[in-house]
Design an enzyme around this catalytic site. Sequence first.
Site, short mmCIF file in Angstrom:
data_model
loop_
_atom_site.label_atom_id
_atom_site.label_comp_id
_atom_site.label_asym_id
_atom_site.label_seq_id
_atom_site.Cartn_x
_atom_site.Cartn_y
_atom_site.Cartn_z
N ASN A 191 0.78 -1.19 -0.11
CA ASN A 191 0.11 0.09 -0.10
C ASN A 191 0.87 1.38 0.03
OD1 ASN A 191 -1.81 2.09 0.65
ND2 ASN A 191 -2.29 1.34 2.41
N LYS A 215 0.21 4.07 -0.36
CA LYS A 215 -0.60 5.49 0.29
C LYS A 215 -0.25 6.51 -0.81
CE LYS A 215 -0.16 3.24 4.64
NZ LYS A 215 -0.02 3.34 6.18
N HIS A 250 -9.42 1.18 4.71
CA HIS A 250 -8.38 1.36 5.55
C HIS A 250 -8.51 2.28 6.64
CE1 HIS A 250 -4.22 2.67 6.55
NE2 HIS A 250 -4.15 1.55 5.64
N GLU A 286 -6.99 4.80 7.61
CA GLU A 286 -6.85 6.17 7.17
C GLU A 286 -7.88 6.71 6.41
OE1 GLU A 286 -3.12 5.42 5.37
OE2 GLU A 286 -2.23 4.94 7.45
P1 PGA Z 1 2.53 0.38 7.54
O1 PGA Z 1 1.11 0.64 6.75
O2 PGA Z 1 3.54 -0.95 7.10
O3 PGA Z 1 3.42 1.56 7.21
O4 PGA Z 1 2.54 0.42 9.26
C1 PGA Z 1 0.50 -0.41 6.86
C2 PGA Z 1 -0.77 0.11 6.15
O5 PGA Z 1 -1.35 1.15 6.73
O6 PGA Z 1 -1.18 -0.68 5.35
#
Ligand code: PGA
Length: 255
Positions: A9, A11, A99, A101
């Site tokens: 991901n 982001k 997700h 977020e």
């Molecule tokens: P991270 O993010 O590996 O940076 O903790 C995981 C995610 O939010 O999918």
Amino acid sequence: MRKPLVAGNWKMHKTASEATRLFQQLSNSYDQSLAGVDMVVCPPFTSLRSAQVTLEFDSNTEIKIGAQDVHWEPQGAFTGAISAAMLKDVSCTYCIVGHSERRGYFGETDEMVALKAAALAQVGIVPIVCCGESLETREEGGALSFVTAQIRAALENISAEDAKAIVIAYEPIWAIGTGRTALPEQAEEVCNALRETLQELYGKEVADAIRILYGGSLNPGNVESFVAMPNIDGGLVGGASLVAEDFIVLLKAFS
Ligand code: PGA
């Protein structure tokens, strides 16, 4: 029996040209030792087309393309939104929904997650349905009931037939991007409870077929302890998916 899956991901990282470089690095690093694991990359919308072009013409790789979000309506006046058919047209076969977020910063509710998952299933894109509790919920002892309720709500419009293909990602909010991972046993406890919930909803055969991923600060140093857990079938990886060598280590660990 379940083929492991590791999804990156990205982001809100990487311009289209930076993304093309990373696709090429991943494509160059791909070899047959990764054939036992499904490898998915989820770049920002602006890089999906370049993922399609870069990866489609490389017959040596089996890298699959995913998106990070979708709108549930098939088309219409929804400024800024992207439909499932649009994702399908750029060769997306997976899409993250729900997700934390998106839920936390963009007000995404369980109802919206359910609509998105159903819209994806309708065009044949596999939803990667995320769930995860806050630190406060965990400390109050409510983690299991919270995440299983999230998944029940998210799958409300998914038939048993479509459910077989879906992917669930358990990502405790307190472990995302914090460098603090859940203990593998804590993650396994939740993933086991999720599988029991899936069994209640769809029966054992379907529940046994669904991949459940762990996500939250997974990295080359801690991945092995998660691989050993029987109900964890792969990872949803943020930070470590932005560096080709690290992402490949995680894939190899699960393959
Ligand atoms: P991270 O993010 O590996 O940076 O903790 C995981 C995610 O939010 O999918």
